[in-house]
Design a protein around this motif. Structure first.
Motif, PDB file in Angstrom:
ATOM      1  N   ARG A   1       8.690  13.478   4.863  1.00 33.81           N
ATOM      2  CA  ARG A   1       8.110  12.270   5.425  1.00 33.81           C
ATOM      3  C   ARG A   1       8.994  11.724   6.567  1.00 33.81           C
ATOM      4  NH1 ARG A   1       7.480   9.441   0.813  1.00 33.81           N
ATOM      5  NH2 ARG A   1       5.408  10.245   0.445  1.00 33.81           N
TER       6      ARG A   1
ATOM      7  N   ARG B   1       9.818   1.562   1.390  1.00 29.24           N
ATOM      8  CA  ARG B   1       8.407   1.164   1.541  1.00 29.24           C
ATOM      9  C   ARG B   1       8.248   0.323   2.802  1.00 29.24           C
ATOM     10  NH1 ARG B   1       8.091  -3.910  -2.534  1.00 29.24           N
ATOM     11  NH2 ARG B   1       5.965  -3.941  -1.775  1.00 29.24           N
ATOM     12  N   ARG B   2       8.799   0.874   3.890  1.00 29.72           N
ATOM     13  CA  ARG B   2       8.796   0.125   5.158  1.00 29.72           C
ATOM     14  C   ARG B   2       7.386  -0.224   5.609  1.00 29.72           C
ATOM     15  NH1 ARG B   2      13.842   0.201   7.515  1.00 29.72           N
ATOM     16  NH2 ARG B   2      15.198   1.843   6.730  1.00 29.72           N
ATOM     17  N   GLU B   3       6.418   0.648   5.268  1.00 30.00           N
ATOM     18  CA  GLU B   3       5.055   0.389   5.728  1.00 30.00           C
ATOM     19  C   GLU B   3       4.490  -0.901   5.150  1.00 30.00           C
ATOM     20  OE1 GLU B   3       6.161   2.774   3.747  1.00 30.00           O
ATOM     21  OE2 GLU B   3       4.555   3.838   2.687  1.00 30.00           O
ATOM     22  N   ASP B   4       5.108  -1.384   4.052  1.00 27.99           N
ATOM     23  CA  ASP B   4       4.619  -2.623   3.441  1.00 27.99           C
ATOM     24  C   ASP B   4       5.218  -3.871   4.082  1.00 27.99           C
ATOM     25  OD1 ASP B   4       2.952  -1.487   1.604  1.00 27.99           O
ATOM     26  OD2 ASP B   4       4.467  -1.350   0.028  1.00 27.99           O
TER      27      ASP B   4
ATOM     28  N   GLU C   1      -0.171   3.361  11.447  1.00 24.66           N
ATOM     29  CA  GLU C   1       1.113   2.794  11.052  1.00 24.66           C
ATOM     30  C   GLU C   1       2.240   3.427  11.861  1.00 24.66           C
ATOM     31  OE1 GLU C   1       0.958   3.628   6.941  1.00 24.66           O
ATOM     32  OE2 GLU C   1      -0.561   2.084   6.598  1.00 24.66           O
TER      33      GLU C   1
ATOM     34  N   LYS D   1       0.811  -1.211   0.000  1.00 28.08           N
ATOM     35  CA  LYS D   1       0.000   0.000   0.000  1.00 28.08           C
ATOM     36  C   LYS D   1       0.844   1.261   0.000  1.00 28.08           C
ATOM     37  CE  LYS D   1      -3.270  -2.647   2.657  1.00 28.08           C
ATOM     38  NZ  LYS D   1      -3.710  -2.943   4.000  1.00 28.08           N
ATOM     39  N   SER D   2       2.159   1.130  -0.153  1.00 35.37           N
ATOM     40  CA  SER D   2       3.000   2.330  -0.094  1.00 35.37           C
ATOM     41  C   SER D   2       2.790   3.171  -1.347  1.00 35.37           C
ATOM     42  CB  SER D   2       4.466   1.928   0.018  1.00 35.37           C
ATOM     43  OG  SER D   2       4.854   1.242  -1.141  1.00 35.37           O
ATOM     44  N   SER D   3       3.018   4.485  -1.185  1.00 33.87           N
ATOM     45  CA  SER D   3       2.802   5.377  -2.325  1.00 33.87           C
ATOM     46  C   SER D   3       3.797   5.079  -3.441  1.00 33.87           C
ATOM     47  CB  SER D   3       2.894   6.828  -1.884  1.00 33.87           C
ATOM     48  OG  SER D   3       4.086   7.028  -1.181  1.00 33.87           O
TER      49      SER D   3
END
Lengths: 115, 573
Positions: B525, B355-358, B569, B183-185
């Motif tokens: 960010r 893209r750590r959030e993924d 997150e 879901k990362s941008s």
């Protein structure tokens, strides 16, 4: 997340249980445009246990749950707005139902003034 | 068509979904195959439209042939005490007023109780939760990647439908066949670009660090979407000896060089009408680059030692982990070939640290993929032979839980892999220089260690069936990460020095960016992320420090959203 103050929590409850449900079909119709279909604005409100209840009775039950610090808010004014909105829904009168929006905003301002 | 189950005390939401989200199918309690809005039972006050409490949801899910793809779950349930969870209410106060307050609390948070029960029975079921602002959510649920909290502070149904639609898209689109997009941008941007460039007949240049999955994208995304009828031919130019490269690329006639015992076509000819993926294109020398450019321009190739041209017009996908612009400046890559590859439309595959959030969901995906892989099958079979599951084992029942292991949360008919939130944070903070490839190896390694540890435990074969729990311990994760070097990053952020007259100082990783806009958004960010940690997530304090004004929490929240930084997150990091 910190717990909401009791006054804010009560206001959220009024919005969730009563205002949102009463206003939902009216706002949909206003946004979509066009004439109100007969019965379109009527909603089936429920009490805390899921039993059918009138808007005025629901408001009275919510008033009973209000924190003591809110004893000075204009309850009667809002009660009249609720009665008018419920009647408006029965009469397919869009404006009468939508008037509850501004009445709720006034109630919210009064509650925030007491916080 | 994705199927949705709505769990709500009122039918308003399911009717709204039927009306406004017609792209989905709905699981209802009546089992009729037609939507409620055209059903004659609707007018007769049908009460079987959605599940109105946990018992009804349990009944529907237990009876359904297949689980729904998603559940939409309300938070507040106006129900009599007897229908509320938990079933055992012996701990509620006896005194009437206190009990009424406690029961009302259960009603206000009933959705969370239902969510817990859904998680126990169906750990991998995605849930879109309709919350209200100010709901006191359990922090562990805020970090649950399979739960999307959809703000329900909206009075008109169209806005709510739009919010649900957005939530459903977020939850359901992270995975697409064999590809996990996340879901990362950065990946969203890549996906959008591929959707366009894959259909173009022009060459595509794919840039990205080693292990980011460039060849995987070429094979599983670009080629299938190109619409090409010809084959996909993959060539890694770094693995072919320089002397053999011309013949490999363009083909050769018998006797063209020593060892050319018969005529053979090169990869350009083989890929005619299809896709040619040339990995590590920067490895070509200048002369071969010139020949490659000629083939691209003419759509024809001449084999070595031959004088006849043959058609060779594949869609070229070239990949590199080097900075081609720098190589052009250094005179090591031809500028005309670089321009032919159209640098304005190149694809950048982000590094994992971008893209750590993924990472949590990606890890879940890779662990399950590894568990089902042929490579681990012998170990899995040995495990199940020795430790049979309570119910017949099903591959698809396996799940990954980010919590301490408990039998209660374990699947009765599949593996349940447990990884603590501390370990998950270490993994999310690790820099992953080997990118996706390294994470995939980590997943396989971690499972091998866990399976072998069980199999090597002394003792005979147990007779009782038990849940198949694989616990990836924090210590094991540390060892596999090489001593937990990744932790430095969190410490760095949490020690962001207090703001003084000269402001804060922070070390920021700037990616090899494609544009100035991307650099500035990445800097912002990372700064906001670090400030969030330094202020313990206090948006008011962040607002005061960033904008010098009180009450700016909302502005900060909005900005975080614009940058794709979700509060839940951030709280999980």
């Amino acid at each position: 997340m910190a717990a909401a103050r009791p006054e804010q929590a009560w206001l959220d409850q009024v919005r969730h249980d009563l205002v949102k449900r009463l206003l939902w079909p009216a706002r949909d119709r206003r946004d979509l445009g066009g004439a109100v279909a007969p019965g379109e604005l009527r909603v089936a409100l429920i009490d805390l246990e899921g039993q059918p209840i009138t808007a005025v009775a629901l408001w009275e039950s919510l008033v009973a749950l209000a924190p003591r610090s809110l004893s000075a808010i204009p309850r009667q004014v809002f009660a009249r707005a609720v009665t008018a909105a419920e009647q408006g829904a029965a009469d397919d009168d869009l404006d009468k139902v939508l008037a509850l929006e501004s009445a709720f905003e006034a109630l919210a301002r009064a509650v925030k003034g007491e916080m | 068509m994705p199927r949705i189950l709505v769990i709500d005390d009122r039918d308003q939401t399911v009717e709204l979904c039927h009306r406004q989200l017609t792209q989905f199918d709905y699981l209802t309690r009546c089992d009729r195959k037609i939507p409620c809005q055209v059903c004659e039972e609707r007018e007769r006050g049908c009460t079987l439209k959605c599940a109105h409490d946990f018992r009804e949801a349990d009944e529907v899910l237990g009876r359904a042939e297949a689980l729904p793809d998603l559940v939409i779950l309300d938070l507040h349930f106006a129900l009599p005490e007897a229908r509320l969870l938990p079933e055992d209410k012996s701990e509620l106060p006896k005194e009437a007023h206190a009990r009424r307050t406690a029961v009302e609390g259960l009603r206000r948070r009933q959705g969370l109780y239902i969510l817990d029960r859904l998680r126990q029975a169906w750990p991998s079921l995605p849930v879109v939760m309709l919350t209200t602002t100010g709901a006191d959510l359990d922090p562990s649920r805020v970090g649950d990647r399979l739960v999307y909290f959809c703000e329900n502070e909206i009075v008109d149904s169209r806005s709510l439908a739009a919010e649900i639609r957005r939530a459903l898209a977020t939850v359901s689109n992270a995975q697409d066949g064999p590809v996990f997009w996340g879901k990362s941008s950065a990946m969203l941007e890549l996906r959008r670009s591929i959707d366009v460039l894959a259909r173009s007949p022009l060459p595509v240049l794919v840039e990205g660090e080693t292990g980011t999955g460039k060849s995987f994208i070429a094979e599983h995304v670009i080629h299938p979407r190109s619409g090409a009828k010809g084959p996909l031919v993959v060539t890694d130019l770094s693995t072919i000896p320089a002397a053999l490269l011309p013949a490999h690329l363009f083909g050769a006639r018998r006797g063209a060089y020593t060892g050319a015992v018969e005529d053979h076509a090169g990869v350009f000819e083989h890929a005619h009408g299809g896709t040619l993926f040339l990995d590590e294109i920067a490895n070509l020398d200048l002369d071969l680059q010139r020949q490659l450019l000629l083939v691209l321009e003419r759509g024809q190739v001449t084999r070595l030692g031959d004088n006849r041209s043959r058609p060779a017009a594949p869609k070229l996908v070239a990949a590199t982990n080097q900075d081609l612009e720098a190589l052009v400046r250094a005179g090591r890559f031809r500028s005309d070939l670089f321009m032919r590859l159209d640098p304005s439309t190149r694809l950048h595959v982000p590094a994992l640290r971008e893209r750590r959030e993924d990472i949590p969901e990606l890890l879940r995906f890779l662990l399950l993929e590894a568990l089902r892989s042929e490579g681990l099958r012998p170990l899995v079979r040995q495990f199940l032979a020795r430790f049979p599951t309570p119910r017949d084992f099903r591959d698809e029942a396996s799940a990954v839980e980010f919590s301490r292991p408990t039998a209660r949360a374990a699947a009765p008919d599949g593996f349940t892999v447990f990884l603590s939130r501390i370990a998950l944070r270490r993994l999310s903070d690790h820099d992953w220089p080997g990118n996706l490839r390294e994470l995939r190896l980590f997943a396989v390694n971690a499972l091998v260690h866990a399976l072998v540890a069980h199999l090597d435990t002394p003792g005979g074969t147990p007779t009782a069936r038990a849940p198949a729990i694989l616990d990836l311990s924090d210590a094991q994760v540390d060892r596999l990460l090489g001593g937990g070097a990744g932790r430095a990053r969190v410490l760095k952020a949490s020690r962001l020095p207090a703001a003084g007259d000269r402001g804060r100082r922070l070390e920021i990783d700037i990616p090899r960016a494609a544009s100035f806009a991307r650099i500035s958004s990445e800097v912002e960010r990372q700064y906001l992320r670090a400030l969030f940690v330094a202020t313990d997530g206090n948006l008011d304090r962040m607002g005061q420090e960033l904008l010098g004004q009180k009450g700016a929490a909302r502005k900060v929240h909005l900005r975080l959203n614009q940058l794709g930084l979700r509060l839940r997150e951030l709280k999980g990091t």
